[in-house]
Design a protein around this motif. Structure first.
Motif, mmCIF file in Angstrom:
data_model
loop_
_atom_site.group_PDB
_atom_site.id
_atom_site.type_symbol
_atom_site.label_atom_id
_atom_site.label_comp_id
_atom_site.label_asym_id
_atom_site.label_seq_id
_atom_site.Cartn_x
_atom_site.Cartn_y
_atom_site.Cartn_z
ATOM 1 N N MET A 1 -17.590 -22.324 10.821
ATOM 2 C CA MET A 1 -16.881 -20.909 10.039
ATOM 3 C C MET A 1 -17.080 -21.640 8.029
ATOM 4 O O MET A 1 -17.576 -21.331 7.551
ATOM 5 N N LYS A 2 -17.892 -23.000 8.464
ATOM 6 C CA LYS A 2 -18.421 -23.739 7.080
ATOM 7 C C LYS A 2 -19.866 -22.555 6.750
ATOM 8 O O LYS A 2 -20.325 -22.712 6.080
ATOM 9 N N ARG A 3 -20.364 -22.796 7.743
ATOM 10 C CA ARG A 3 -21.321 -21.868 7.614
ATOM 11 C C ARG A 3 -21.059 -20.060 7.111
ATOM 12 O O ARG A 3 -21.897 -20.029 6.082
ATOM 13 N N ASN A 4 -20.529 -20.110 7.869
ATOM 14 C CA ASN A 4 -19.189 -18.492 6.874
ATOM 15 C C ASN A 4 -19.111 -18.630 5.922
ATOM 16 O O ASN A 4 -19.873 -17.891 4.874
ATOM 17 N N SER A 5 -18.456 -19.708 5.413
ATOM 18 C CA SER A 5 -18.249 -19.945 3.811
ATOM 19 C C SER A 5 -19.417 -20.600 3.136
ATOM 20 O O SER A 5 -19.660 -20.240 2.251
ATOM 21 N N ILE A 6 -20.251 -20.549 3.320
ATOM 22 C CA ILE A 6 -21.597 -20.813 2.502
ATOM 23 C C ILE A 6 -22.055 -19.503 2.698
ATOM 24 O O ILE A 6 -22.659 -19.330 1.201
ATOM 25 N N THR A 7 -22.379 -18.862 3.217
ATOM 26 C CA THR A 7 -22.897 -17.697 3.799
ATOM 27 C C THR A 7 -22.375 -16.785 2.407
ATOM 28 O O THR A 7 -22.273 -16.364 1.578
ATOM 29 N N THR A 8 -20.611 -16.709 2.711
ATOM 30 C CA THR A 8 -20.234 -15.712 1.493
ATOM 31 C C THR A 8 -20.527 -16.295 -0.222
ATOM 32 O O THR A 8 -20.659 -15.331 -0.242
ATOM 33 N N LYS A 9 -20.408 -18.062 0.311
ATOM 34 C CA LYS A 9 -21.040 -17.907 -1.775
ATOM 35 C C LYS A 9 -22.174 -17.696 -1.957
ATOM 36 O O LYS A 9 -22.328 -17.307 -3.104
ATOM 37 N N PHE A 10 -23.122 -17.893 -1.089
ATOM 38 C CA PHE A 10 -24.701 -17.017 -0.906
ATOM 39 C C PHE A 10 -24.403 -15.843 -1.574
ATOM 40 O O PHE A 10 -25.425 -15.261 -2.371
ATOM 41 N N ILE A 11 -23.817 -14.637 -0.593
ATOM 42 C CA ILE A 11 -24.200 -13.622 -0.335
ATOM 43 C C ILE A 11 -22.843 -14.212 -2.362
ATOM 44 O O ILE A 11 -23.861 -12.245 -2.927
ATOM 45 N N SER A 12 -21.478 -14.002 -2.644
ATOM 46 C CA SER A 12 -21.223 -14.019 -3.778
ATOM 47 C C SER A 12 -22.164 -14.352 -4.947
ATOM 48 O O SER A 12 -21.963 -13.604 -5.859
ATOM 49 N N ILE A 13 -22.927 -14.860 -4.811
ATOM 50 C CA ILE A 13 -23.511 -15.557 -6.064
ATOM 51 C C ILE A 13 -25.649 -14.645 -5.654
ATOM 52 O O ILE A 13 -25.306 -14.607 -7.122
ATOM 53 N N VAL A 14 -25.206 -14.001 -5.023
ATOM 54 C CA VAL A 14 -26.506 -13.704 -4.970
ATOM 55 C C VAL A 14 -26.090 -12.038 -5.545
ATOM 56 O O VAL A 14 -26.764 -11.368 -6.770
ATOM 57 N N SER A 15 -24.510 -11.974 -5.439
ATOM 58 C CA SER A 15 -24.477 -10.293 -6.320
ATOM 59 C C SER A 15 -23.882 -10.555 -7.060
ATOM 60 O O SER A 15 -24.321 -9.299 -8.003
ATOM 61 N N ALA A 16 -23.475 -11.545 -7.984
ATOM 62 C CA ALA A 16 -23.128 -11.445 -9.249
ATOM 63 C C ALA A 16 -24.648 -11.734 -9.989
ATOM 64 O O ALA A 16 -24.752 -11.421 -11.637
ATOM 65 N N LEU A 17 -25.703 -12.508 -9.702
ATOM 66 C CA LEU A 17 -26.570 -12.643 -10.040
ATOM 67 C C LEU A 17 -27.679 -10.900 -10.365
ATOM 68 O O LEU A 17 -27.831 -10.832 -11.101
ATOM 69 N N THR A 18 -27.056 -10.532 -9.101
ATOM 70 C CA THR A 18 -28.114 -8.962 -9.032
ATOM 71 C C THR A 18 -27.291 -8.174 -9.944
ATOM 72 O O THR A 18 -27.749 -7.255 -10.816
ATOM 73 N N ILE A 19 -25.719 -8.508 -10.083
ATOM 74 C CA ILE A 19 -24.951 -7.125 -11.235
ATOM 75 C C ILE A 19 -25.489 -7.691 -12.764
ATOM 76 O O ILE A 19 -25.125 -6.752 -13.149
#
Length: 199
Positions: A1-19
């Motif tokens: 669960m914690k790993r999924n949360s970290i993955t989600t945060k990472f993807i969100s940060i990468v997506s935001a930076l990409t945008i």
């Protein structure tokens, strides 16, 4: 669960930076393209204005050359008429020459500057071409030819209308091209973000 949360945060940060990166890149490309197109349009307009000025000068010069030719011809053919007091033929010569739409008036004078032909009211906008009239190298009179440049003004009005139409068409084409580029970049950025998030 914690790993999924970290993955989600990472993807969100990468997506935001990409945008943010895509938005910055889009703005940079649009600015560069707009600047380039604006420069091209300005160069095109400058070229049209230069051509318009050259055409006006050519038309003016053509009328001046015509006036000089008419004045030279009258000066050559009128000397014997002045010496022979053939004022009727002088008047016919002046009248026939003044029928040209680029000629305001033609006046022939004796050596004392007395008009030998009907002296028409001079137009203040007319450029006058004057030539001496000689008989056996002796000055017997002169001729003045008043030039009418209204045909140039009329032609330049047509040129101005054509130029303005071309400029408007060019600006419209530039605007449409810019809209297409913006739409394409936005779509590409959106697709890139979707692909990145899906991954």
């Amino acid at each position: 669960m914690k790993r999924n949360s970290i993955t989600t945060k990472f993807i969100s940060i990468v997506s935001a930076l990409t945008i943010v990166f895509m938005a910055g890149l889009t703005i940079a490309v649009i600015t560069a393209v707009k600047s380039s197109q604006s420069q091209e349009v300005k160069s095109f307009i400058d070229l049209l204005e230069s051509e318009k000025s050259n055409e006006k000068q050519m038309l003016n010069n053509a009328i001046i050359r015509k006036g000089e030719s008419i004045a030279n011809l009258i000066a050559q053919n009128s000397s014997s008429l002045i010496v022979g007091y053939d004022f009727d033929t002088l008047q016919q010569t002046a009248d026939n020459s003044a029928k040209d739409p680029d000629i305001f008036f033609v006046t022939i004078y004796d050596k004392n500057k007395k008009a030998l032909t009907k002296k028409l009211p001079e137009n203040k906008d007319a450029k006058i071409v004057s030539r001496p009239i000689r008989f056996d190298k002796e000055l017997v009179g002169s001729v003045e030819v008043g030039l009418n440049f209204s045909s140039v003004a009329s032609e330049m009005k047509k040129v101005r209308t054509r130029t303005e139409t071309m400029v408007d068409n060019t600006k419209n084409a530039e605007h449409k091209a810019m809209e297409s580029i913006v739409a394409m970049l936005v779509c590409l950025g959106f697709i890139g973000v979707i692909i990145l998030c899906a991954a």
